[in-house]
Motif scaffolding. Structure first.
Motif, PDB file in Angstrom:
ATOM      1  N   SER A  89       0.821  -1.208   0.000  1.00 12.36           N
ATOM      2  CA  SER A  89       0.000   0.000   0.000  1.00 12.36           C
ATOM      3  C   SER A  89       0.858   1.262   0.000  1.00 12.36           C
ATOM      4  CB  SER A  89      -0.903   0.023   1.242  1.00 12.36           C
ATOM      5  OG  SER A  89      -1.383   1.320   1.506  1.00 12.36           O
ATOM      6  N   PRO A  90       0.751   2.102  -1.030  1.00  7.35           N
ATOM      7  CA  PRO A  90       1.481   3.377  -1.024  1.00  7.35           C
ATOM      8  C   PRO A  90       1.127   4.235   0.182  1.00  7.35           C
ATOM      9  CG  PRO A  90       0.653   2.912  -3.229  1.00  7.35           C
ATOM     10  CD  PRO A  90       0.032   1.900  -2.312  1.00  7.35           C
ATOM     11  N   LYS A  91      -0.128   4.174   0.641  1.00 11.54           N
ATOM     12  CA  LYS A  91      -0.526   4.961   1.811  1.00 11.54           C
ATOM     13  C   LYS A  91       0.193   4.476   3.065  1.00 11.54           C
ATOM     14  CE  LYS A  91      -2.761   8.091   4.063  1.00 11.54           C
ATOM     15  NZ  LYS A  91      -2.490   9.523   3.825  1.00 11.54           N
ATOM     16  N   ALA A  92       0.327   3.164   3.219  1.00  9.23           N
ATOM     17  CA  ALA A  92       1.044   2.617   4.361  1.00  9.23           C
ATOM     18  C   ALA A  92       2.502   3.079   4.355  1.00  9.23           C
ATOM     19  CB  ALA A  92       0.969   1.094   4.353  1.00  9.23           C
ATOM     20  N   VAL A  93       3.096   3.077   3.186  1.00  4.52           N
ATOM     21  CA  VAL A  93       4.486   3.537   3.058  1.00  4.52           C
ATOM     22  C   VAL A  93       4.596   4.997   3.479  1.00  4.52           C
ATOM     23  CG1 VAL A  93       6.306   4.043   1.383  1.00  4.52           C
ATOM     24  CG2 VAL A  93       5.115   1.843   1.303  1.00  4.52           C
ATOM     25  N   GLU A  94       3.655   5.806   3.040  1.00  3.15           N
ATOM     26  CA  GLU A  94       3.634   7.224   3.420  1.00  3.15           C
ATOM     27  C   GLU A  94       3.539   7.383   4.940  1.00  3.15           C
ATOM     28  OE1 GLU A  94       0.262  10.689   3.324  1.00  3.15           O
ATOM     29  OE2 GLU A  94       0.493   9.516   1.489  1.00  3.15           O
ATOM     30  N   LEU A  95       2.655   6.610   5.569  1.00  2.00           N
ATOM     31  CA  LEU A  95       2.484   6.685   7.019  1.00  2.00           C
ATOM     32  C   LEU A  95       3.745   6.246   7.752  1.00  2.00           C
ATOM     33  CD1 LEU A  95      -1.115   5.158   7.280  1.00  2.00           C
ATOM     34  CD2 LEU A  95      -0.487   7.546   7.716  1.00  2.00           C
ATOM     35  N   THR A  96       4.396   5.202   7.265  1.00  2.00           N
ATOM     36  CA  THR A  96       5.615   4.703   7.897  1.00  2.00           C
ATOM     37  C   THR A  96       6.744   5.731   7.812  1.00  2.00           C
ATOM     38  OG1 THR A  96       5.020   2.402   7.444  1.00  2.00           O
ATOM     39  CG2 THR A  96       7.338   2.855   7.869  1.00  2.00           C
ATOM     40  N   ILE A  97       6.918   6.320   6.646  1.00  3.40           N
ATOM     41  CA  ILE A  97       7.954   7.343   6.475  1.00  3.40           C
ATOM     42  C   ILE A  97       7.694   8.520   7.406  1.00  3.40           C
ATOM     43  CG2 ILE A  97       8.916   9.048   4.868  1.00  3.40           C
ATOM     44  CD1 ILE A  97       8.460   6.969   2.636  1.00  3.40           C
ATOM     45  N   ARG A  98       6.436   8.949   7.482  1.00  2.00           N
ATOM     46  CA  ARG A  98       6.068  10.073   8.346  1.00  2.00           C
ATOM     47  C   ARG A  98       6.355   9.733   9.813  1.00  2.00           C
ATOM     48  NH1 ARG A  98       0.199  11.844   7.274  1.00  2.00           N
ATOM     49  NH2 ARG A  98       1.131  12.053   5.193  1.00  2.00           N
ATOM     50  N   GLY A  99       6.031   8.493  10.208  1.00  2.00           N
ATOM     51  CA  GLY A  99       6.283   8.078  11.580  1.00  2.00           C
ATOM     52  C   GLY A  99       7.759   8.034  11.915  1.00  2.00           C
ATOM     53  N   LEU A 100       8.565   7.524  11.014  1.00  2.00           N
ATOM     54  CA  LEU A 100      10.010   7.478  11.235  1.00  2.00           C
ATOM     55  C   LEU A 100      10.575   8.879  11.385  1.00  2.00           C
ATOM     56  CD1 LEU A 100      10.973   4.653   8.724  1.00  2.00           C
ATOM     57  CD2 LEU A 100      11.342   4.574  11.193  1.00  2.00           C
ATOM     58  N   ARG A 101      10.159   9.776  10.517  1.00  2.00           N
ATOM     59  CA  ARG A 101      10.668  11.148  10.581  1.00  2.00           C
ATOM     60  C   ARG A 101      10.251  11.840  11.867  1.00  2.00           C
ATOM     61  NH1 ARG A 101       9.604  12.797   4.192  1.00  2.00           N
ATOM     62  NH2 ARG A 101      11.446  11.687   3.365  1.00  2.00           N
ATOM     63  N   TYR A 103      10.274  10.655  14.718  1.00  2.00           N
ATOM     64  CA  TYR A 103      11.215  10.278  15.760  1.00  2.00           C
ATOM     65  C   TYR A 103      12.673  10.439  15.336  1.00  2.00           C
ATOM     66  CZ  TYR A 103       7.119   8.562  18.157  1.00  2.00           C
ATOM     67  OH  TYR A 103       5.891   8.486  18.764  1.00  2.00           O
ATOM     68  N   GLY A 104      12.884  11.194  14.273  1.00  2.00           N
ATOM     69  CA  GLY A 104      14.247  11.556  13.895  1.00  2.00           C
ATOM     70  C   GLY A 104      14.957  10.592  12.971  1.00  2.00           C
ATOM     71  N   PHE A 105      14.220   9.637  12.389  1.00  2.00           N
ATOM     72  CA  PHE A 105      14.824   8.695  11.444  1.00  2.00           C
ATOM     73  C   PHE A 105      14.527   9.158  10.014  1.00  2.00           C
ATOM     74  CE2 PHE A 105      13.681   6.260  15.278  1.00  2.00           C
ATOM     75  CZ  PHE A 105      14.953   5.837  15.657  1.00  2.00           C
ATOM     76  N   LYS A 106      15.397   8.822   9.102  1.00  2.00           N
ATOM     77  CA  LYS A 106      15.298   9.353   7.735  1.00  2.00           C
ATOM     78  C   LYS A 106      14.096   8.829   6.962  1.00  2.00           C
ATOM     79  CE  LYS A 106      20.222  10.327   6.998  1.00  2.00           C
ATOM     80  NZ  LYS A 106      21.407  10.003   6.165  1.00  2.00           N
ATOM     81  N   GLY A 107      13.824   7.561   7.065  1.00  2.00           N
ATOM     82  CA  GLY A 107      12.722   6.988   6.293  1.00  2.00           C
ATOM     83  C   GLY A 107      13.050   6.801   4.826  1.00  2.00           C
ATOM     84  N   ASP A 108      14.340   6.789   4.477  1.00  2.00           N
ATOM     85  CA  ASP A 108      14.734   6.694   3.074  1.00  2.00           C
ATOM     86  C   ASP A 108      14.842   5.254   2.579  1.00  2.00           C
ATOM     87  OD1 ASP A 108      16.907   6.280   4.777  1.00  2.00           O
ATOM     88  OD2 ASP A 108      18.367   7.033   3.330  1.00  2.00           O
ATOM     89  N   LYS A 109      14.592   4.283   3.458  1.00  2.00           N
ATOM     90  CA  LYS A 109      14.685   2.875   3.064  1.00  2.00           C
ATOM     91  C   LYS A 109      13.321   2.192   3.114  1.00  2.00           C
ATOM     92  CE  LYS A 109      19.500   2.380   4.546  1.00  2.00           C
ATOM     93  NZ  LYS A 109      20.449   1.618   5.405  1.00  2.00           N
ATOM     94  N   ILE A 110      12.279   2.991   2.900  1.00  2.44           N
ATOM     95  CA  ILE A 110      10.913   2.470   2.898  1.00  2.44           C
ATOM     96  C   ILE A 110      10.372   2.576   1.471  1.00  2.44           C
ATOM     97  CG2 ILE A 110       8.688   2.525   4.079  1.00  2.44           C
ATOM     98  CD1 ILE A 110      11.173   2.349   5.937  1.00  2.44           C
ATOM     99  N   LYS A 111       9.744   1.519   0.987  1.00  2.00           N
ATOM    100  CA  LYS A 111       9.274   1.547  -0.399  1.00  2.00           C
ATOM    101  C   LYS A 111       7.978   0.764  -0.564  1.00  2.00           C
ATOM    102  CE  LYS A 111      11.784  -2.548  -2.101  1.00  2.00           C
ATOM    103  NZ  LYS A 111      12.711  -3.049  -3.142  1.00  2.00           N
ATOM    104  N   THR A 112       7.309   1.030  -1.671  1.00  2.00           N
ATOM    105  CA  THR A 112       6.127   0.256  -2.054  1.00  2.00           C
ATOM    106  C   THR A 112       6.583  -0.964  -2.839  1.00  2.00           C
ATOM    107  OG1 THR A 112       4.820   2.289  -2.220  1.00  2.00           O
ATOM    108  CG2 THR A 112       3.930   0.323  -3.268  1.00  2.00           C
ATOM    109  N   SER A 113       6.170  -2.136  -2.374  1.00  2.00           N
ATOM    110  CA  SER A 113       6.596  -3.362  -3.045  1.00  2.00           C
ATOM    111  C   SER A 113       5.659  -4.501  -2.686  1.00  2.00           C
ATOM    112  CB  SER A 113       8.033  -3.717  -2.638  1.00  2.00           C
ATOM    113  OG  SER A 113       8.561  -4.732  -3.474  1.00  2.00           O
ATOM    114  N   ASP A 114       5.680  -5.530  -3.514  1.00  2.00           N
ATOM    115  CA  ASP A 114       4.861  -6.722  -3.328  1.00  2.00           C
ATOM    116  C   ASP A 114       5.669  -7.769  -2.579  1.00  2.00           C
ATOM    117  OD1 ASP A 114       3.552  -9.283  -3.837  1.00  2.00           O
ATOM    118  OD2 ASP A 114       2.398  -8.236  -5.371  1.00  2.00           O
TER     119      ASP A 114
END
Length: 230
Positions: A89-101, A103-114
């Protein structure tokens, strides 16, 4: 754990038997984002027997498969692991990146994939986690997903699988029952369009037959955890 020469990513031999992306993207889009963000607080710096075991095995890099809104991703990152994650889910990826950021984490290793074709190279991670994921696939796809998750786990690395325990309500909602025991919930239910395939100990043992189990536990709410060593 030592790195090996990276290879081109393998692919599964057959396409998924069901399109999972539609339900999960709709589901995450319908959630209250503020509530999810607040809930992450309890996962930040949280620990668990699995996390302690990962540390005892010298795990450094972890992939959180089908990460949802990032609860386990946050728990892993805040415990010092180098975490990658993906979700269909692209939305889930968006939420995960936002959550990581948050708390001070980059979120650059999160992606949409099967989960059947993650596009990571072979043996990329010391450990891979799949919390309540395989029981939301058909049994055929669960077998393919297990093969894919083991492919991206390093030799000697760890693969964590968890399974939700079915409750009476899960069977009471109108659903289409497939021959493999998986249920597809029908329109008019809270889970319309979702696959749920309940796993008991016998089914889990069949799924992981021939694999090395180093940890197995059933928690208070009935959730089952299995950790395999590749």
């Amino acid at each position: 754990m030592t790195d090996k020469t990276k290879q081109e990513p393998s692919t599964t031999s057959q396409p998924p038997s069901f399109d999972y992306s539609d339900f999960w993207d709709r589901s995450w889009k319908s959630e209250d984002e503020e509530s999810l963000s607040n809930w992450l607080e309890s996962w930040h710096h949280s620990t668990s027997p699995e996390i302690k075991l990962f540390k005892s095995y010298g795990v450094k890099t972890v992939c959180d498969a089908a990460c949802g809104f990032g609860a386990h991703t946050i728990a892993l990152a805040s415990n010092g692991f180098d975490v990658s994650a993906f979700d269909v889910s692209p939305k889930a990826v968006e939420l995960t990146i936002r959550g990581l950021r948050k708390y001070g984490f980059k979120g650059d290793k999160i992606k949409t994939s099967d989960i059947l074709n993650t596009d990571y190279t072979d043996e990329s991670f010391d450990a891979v986690t799949a919390y309540a994921v395989l029981d939301h696939l058909t049994q055929r796809d669960a077998q393919c997903a297990l093969k894919e998750l083991l492919r991206i786990t390093k030799s000697g690395g760890l693969l964590l699988l968890s399974f939700d325990t079915a409750e009476d309500a899960d069977y009471s909602y109108p659903h289409e029952l497939h021959s493999d025991g998986s249920m597809l919930y029908k329109d008019g239910t809270p889970y319309a369009g979702m696959i749920f395939c309940p796993y008991d100990k016998i089914k889990i043992e069949a799924l992981i037959k021939g694999k090395k189990v180093i940890f197995q536990e059933t928690y208070q709410k009935g959730n089952q955890i299995v950790i395999l060593q590749k």
